[in-house]
Design a protein around this motif. Structure first.
Motif, PDB file in Angstrom:
ATOM      1  N   ARG A  43      59.058  49.498   0.535  1.00 35.60           N
ATOM      2  CA  ARG A  43      59.751  50.738  -0.045  1.00 35.60           C
ATOM      3  C   ARG A  43      58.754  52.013  -0.051  1.00 35.60           C
ATOM      4  NH1 ARG A  43      60.594  46.649  -3.816  1.00 35.60           N
ATOM      5  NH2 ARG A  43      58.898  47.487  -5.280  1.00 35.60           N
ATOM      6  N   ALA A  44      57.395  51.517  -0.167  1.00 35.67           N
ATOM      7  CA  ALA A  44      56.520  52.742  -0.067  1.00 35.67           C
ATOM      8  C   ALA A  44      56.477  53.360   1.299  1.00 35.67           C
ATOM      9  CB  ALA A  44      55.013  52.143  -0.320  1.00 35.67           C
ATOM     10  N   ARG A  45      56.718  52.746   2.346  1.00 36.66           N
ATOM     11  CA  ARG A  45      56.770  53.343   3.559  1.00 36.66           C
ATOM     12  C   ARG A  45      57.876  53.959   3.882  1.00 36.66           C
ATOM     13  NH1 ARG A  45      54.689  51.190   8.352  1.00 36.66           N
ATOM     14  NH2 ARG A  45      55.749  52.814   9.338  1.00 36.66           N
ATOM     15  N   ALA A  46      59.064  53.298   3.259  1.00 38.81           N
ATOM     16  CA  ALA A  46      60.546  53.906   3.761  1.00 38.81           C
ATOM     17  C   ALA A  46      60.576  55.312   2.851  1.00 38.81           C
ATOM     18  CB  ALA A  46      61.666  52.967   3.226  1.00 38.81           C
ATOM     19  N   LEU A  47      60.137  55.461   1.597  1.00 42.93           N
ATOM     20  CA  LEU A  47      60.212  56.776   0.784  1.00 42.93           C
ATOM     21  C   LEU A  47      58.955  57.523   0.989  1.00 42.93           C
ATOM     22  CD1 LEU A  47      61.777  54.559  -2.276  1.00 42.93           C
ATOM     23  CD2 LEU A  47      63.015  55.913  -0.438  1.00 42.93           C
ATOM     24  N   CYS A  48      58.050  57.181   2.005  1.00 41.86           N
ATOM     25  CA  CYS A  48      56.982  58.046   2.059  1.00 41.86           C
ATOM     26  C   CYS A  48      56.163  58.166   0.816  1.00 41.86           C
ATOM     27  CB  CYS A  48      57.250  59.457   2.704  1.00 41.86           C
ATOM     28  SG  CYS A  48      57.877  59.425   4.042  1.00 41.86           S
ATOM     29  N   SER A  61      46.338  66.292   6.281  1.00 45.21           N
ATOM     30  CA  SER A  61      46.677  66.916   7.234  1.00 45.21           C
ATOM     31  C   SER A  61      47.333  66.448   8.449  1.00 45.21           C
ATOM     32  CB  SER A  61      46.352  68.275   7.477  1.00 45.21           C
ATOM     33  OG  SER A  61      45.054  68.060   8.136  1.00 45.21           O
ATOM     34  N   GLN A  62      46.563  65.344   8.733  1.00 40.90           N
ATOM     35  CA  GLN A  62      46.764  64.446   9.997  1.00 40.90           C
ATOM     36  C   GLN A  62      47.454  63.216   9.877  1.00 40.90           C
ATOM     37  OE1 GLN A  62      42.494  64.044  10.581  1.00 40.90           O
ATOM     38  NE2 GLN A  62      42.482  65.010  12.451  1.00 40.90           N
ATOM     39  N   SER A  63      48.077  63.092   8.561  1.00 40.39           N
ATOM     40  CA  SER A  63      48.826  62.048   8.173  1.00 40.39           C
ATOM     41  C   SER A  63      50.353  62.328   8.597  1.00 40.39           C
ATOM     42  CB  SER A  63      49.062  61.765   6.761  1.00 40.39           C
ATOM     43  OG  SER A  63      47.707  61.550   6.082  1.00 40.39           O
ATOM     44  N   LYS A  64      50.997  60.904   9.089  1.00 40.32           N
ATOM     45  CA  LYS A  64      52.348  60.785   9.513  1.00 40.32           C
ATOM     46  C   LYS A  64      52.985  60.787   8.002  1.00 40.32           C
ATOM     47  CE  LYS A  64      51.937  58.893  13.771  1.00 40.32           C
ATOM     48  NZ  LYS A  64      52.295  57.474  14.671  1.00 40.32           N
ATOM     49  N   LYS A  65      54.194  61.773   7.982  1.00 33.32           N
ATOM     50  CA  LYS A  65      54.957  61.411   6.689  1.00 33.32           C
ATOM     51  C   LYS A  65      56.517  61.752   7.137  1.00 33.32           C
ATOM     52  CE  LYS A  65      55.932  63.034   2.094  1.00 33.32           C
ATOM     53  NZ  LYS A  65      55.257  63.713   0.912  1.00 33.32           N
ATOM     54  N   ARG A  66      56.999  60.806   7.334  1.00 36.51           N
ATOM     55  CA  ARG A  66      58.789  60.762   7.826  1.00 36.51           C
ATOM     56  C   ARG A  66      59.183  59.803   7.158  1.00 36.51           C
ATOM     57  NH1 ARG A  66      58.209  56.993  12.530  1.00 36.51           N
ATOM     58  NH2 ARG A  66      60.142  56.404  12.714  1.00 36.51           N
ATOM     59  N   PHE A  67      60.549  60.024   6.434  1.00 34.57           N
ATOM     60  CA  PHE A  67      61.352  59.109   5.903  1.00 34.57           C
ATOM     61  C   PHE A  67      61.747  58.310   6.961  1.00 34.57           C
ATOM     62  CE2 PHE A  67      60.893  62.431   2.799  1.00 34.57           C
ATOM     63  CZ  PHE A  67      60.465  61.773   1.455  1.00 34.57           C
ATOM     64  N   CYS A  73      63.897  50.847   8.851  1.00 31.32           N
ATOM     65  CA  CYS A  73      63.390  50.196   7.817  1.00 31.32           C
ATOM     66  C   CYS A  73      63.555  48.570   8.345  1.00 31.32           C
ATOM     67  CB  CYS A  73      64.262  50.378   6.633  1.00 31.32           C
ATOM     68  SG  CYS A  73      63.452  52.026   5.700  1.00 31.32           S
ATOM     69  N   TRP A  74      64.573  48.407   8.670  1.00 29.89           N
ATOM     70  CA  TRP A  74      65.190  47.086   9.176  1.00 29.89           C
ATOM     71  C   TRP A  74      64.042  46.372  10.166  1.00 29.89           C
ATOM     72  CZ3 TRP A  74      68.220  43.396   7.261  1.00 29.89           C
ATOM     73  CH2 TRP A  74      68.477  42.426   7.746  1.00 29.89           C
ATOM     74  N   ALA A  75      63.765  47.297  11.235  1.00 29.86           N
ATOM     75  CA  ALA A  75      62.687  46.748  12.224  1.00 29.86           C
ATOM     76  C   ALA A  75      61.214  46.387  11.457  1.00 29.86           C
ATOM     77  CB  ALA A  75      62.555  47.897  13.331  1.00 29.86           C
ATOM     78  N   MET A  76      60.922  47.414  10.447  1.00 29.28           N
ATOM     79  CA  MET A  76      59.593  47.323   9.977  1.00 29.28           C
ATOM     80  C   MET A  76      59.627  46.197   9.037  1.00 29.28           C
ATOM     81  SD  MET A  76      58.084  49.765   6.964  1.00 29.28           S
ATOM     82  CE  MET A  76      59.537  49.753   6.153  1.00 29.28           C
ATOM     83  N   LYS A 125      54.417  45.636  24.167  1.00 32.09           N
ATOM     84  CA  LYS A 125      55.002  46.600  23.362  1.00 32.09           C
ATOM     85  C   LYS A 125      55.500  46.095  21.965  1.00 32.09           C
ATOM     86  CE  LYS A 125      58.423  50.217  23.156  1.00 32.09           C
ATOM     87  NZ  LYS A 125      59.615  51.023  23.555  1.00 32.09           N
ATOM     88  N   THR A 126      55.990  44.954  22.380  1.00 35.41           N
ATOM     89  CA  THR A 126      56.379  44.046  20.942  1.00 35.41           C
ATOM     90  C   THR A 126      55.131  43.490  20.123  1.00 35.41           C
ATOM     91  OG1 THR A 126      58.506  43.525  22.110  1.00 35.41           O
ATOM     92  CG2 THR A 126      57.760  42.104  20.115  1.00 35.41           C
ATOM     93  N   VAL A 127      54.298  42.994  20.991  1.00 34.81           N
ATOM     94  CA  VAL A 127      53.139  42.449  20.308  1.00 34.81           C
ATOM     95  C   VAL A 127      52.086  43.659  19.367  1.00 34.81           C
ATOM     96  CG1 VAL A 127      50.705  41.275  20.745  1.00 34.81           C
ATOM     97  CG2 VAL A 127      52.836  40.445  21.912  1.00 34.81           C
ATOM     98  N   ASN A 128      52.220  44.797  20.298  1.00 34.61           N
ATOM     99  CA  ASN A 128      51.433  45.796  19.508  1.00 34.61           C
ATOM    100  C   ASN A 128      52.072  46.308  18.133  1.00 34.61           C
ATOM    101  OD1 ASN A 128      49.351  45.998  21.502  1.00 34.61           O
ATOM    102  ND2 ASN A 128      50.190  47.540  22.721  1.00 34.61           N
ATOM    103  N   ALA A 129      53.319  46.295  18.112  1.00 30.67           N
ATOM    104  CA  ALA A 129      54.257  46.842  17.150  1.00 30.67           C
ATOM    105  C   ALA A 129      54.023  45.850  15.994  1.00 30.67           C
ATOM    106  CB  ALA A 129      55.638  46.822  17.530  1.00 30.67           C
ATOM    107  N   LEU A 130      53.823  44.652  16.326  1.00 35.47           N
ATOM    108  CA  LEU A 130      53.794  43.541  15.160  1.00 35.47           C
ATOM    109  C   LEU A 130      52.234  43.652  14.644  1.00 35.47           C
ATOM    110  CD1 LEU A 130      55.400  40.304  17.021  1.00 35.47           C
ATOM    111  CD2 LEU A 130      56.020  41.474  14.725  1.00 35.47           C
ATOM    112  N   ILE A 131      51.467  44.110  15.508  1.00 31.83           N
ATOM    113  CA  ILE A 131      50.059  43.871  14.953  1.00 31.83           C
ATOM    114  C   ILE A 131      49.670  45.057  14.389  1.00 31.83           C
ATOM    115  CG2 ILE A 131      47.425  43.972  15.702  1.00 31.83           C
ATOM    116  CD1 ILE A 131      48.776  41.302  15.915  1.00 31.83           C
ATOM    117  N   ASP A 132      50.536  46.252  14.975  1.00 31.71           N
ATOM    118  CA  ASP A 132      50.088  47.455  14.054  1.00 31.71           C
ATOM    119  C   ASP A 132      50.888  47.607  12.638  1.00 31.71           C
ATOM    120  OD1 ASP A 132      49.177  48.842  16.314  1.00 31.71           O
ATOM    121  OD2 ASP A 132      50.947  49.862  16.730  1.00 31.71           O
ATOM    122  N   GLU A 133      52.006  46.893  12.752  1.00 29.98           N
ATOM    123  CA  GLU A 133      52.654  46.587  11.178  1.00 29.98           C
ATOM    124  C   GLU A 133      51.678  45.983  10.263  1.00 29.98           C
ATOM    125  OE1 GLU A 133      54.872  48.514   8.952  1.00 29.98           O
ATOM    126  OE2 GLU A 133      55.869  48.266  10.658  1.00 29.98           O
TER     127      GLU A 133
END
Length: 149
Positions: A43-48, A61-67, A73-76, A125-133
């Motif tokens: 919820r925190a990520r999805a709603l910024c 100012s260097q943060s990413k803010k995107r809903f 959301c499903w992928a996350m 690419k898939t592995v990096n996305a999993l580790i990043d999350e």
């Protein structure tokens, strides 16, 4: 107890006055357990409500803010569930996972297939996305009071 991603009943949530979260999936364990911290994170990520900082010395100012869209959301949620299921399979408490000793081992296992559910190596690419999350979730948990118990 495998963690599953559940798609919410958007119409029911909207009708009950929860339109802002009607697009956000939630996690549930097969035994009926609702993992509160991972669901708060989604919820925190999805709603910024928590801004994803890029780099260790990022300023606001260097943060990413995107809903996030419903698809994002499903992928996350699937990535977080994959991380939690790995923790369960490997008898690890996500609250004590360490990047250098745990996540790097998981990364190697995902690339080789040893840690993937299909037992086939996943692409980088898939592995990096999993580790990043997993890193985002663990960072969020370290910054939020009561998130790590």
């Amino acid at each position: 107890m495998p963690i599953r991603v559940i798609r919410p009943d958007s119409e029911s949530l909207e009708g009950a006055g929860y339109a802002s979260i009607a697009h956000i999936p939630f996690l549930f364990a097969d035994d009926g357990h609702y993992p509160p911290e991972p669901n708060r994170y989604l919820r925190a990520r999805a709603l910024c409500e928590w801004e994803l900082k890029v780099g260790t010395h990022a300023t606001p100012s260097q943060s990413k803010k995107r809903f996030l869209t419903e698809q994002s959301c499903w992928a996350m949620a699937r990535r977080v569930a994959t991380f939690l299921n790995w923790c369960e399979t490997d008898s690890r408490d996500w609250r004590s996972v360490d990047y250098a000793s745990d996540l790097i081992a998981w990364q190697r296992g995902l690339l080789s297939g040893a840690a993937s559910t299909s037992k086939r190596g996943l692409d980088a690419k898939t592995v990096n996305a999993l580790i990043d999350e997993a890193c985002y979730f663990l960072t969020w948990a370290s910054e939020i009071p009561d998130a790590t118990g």
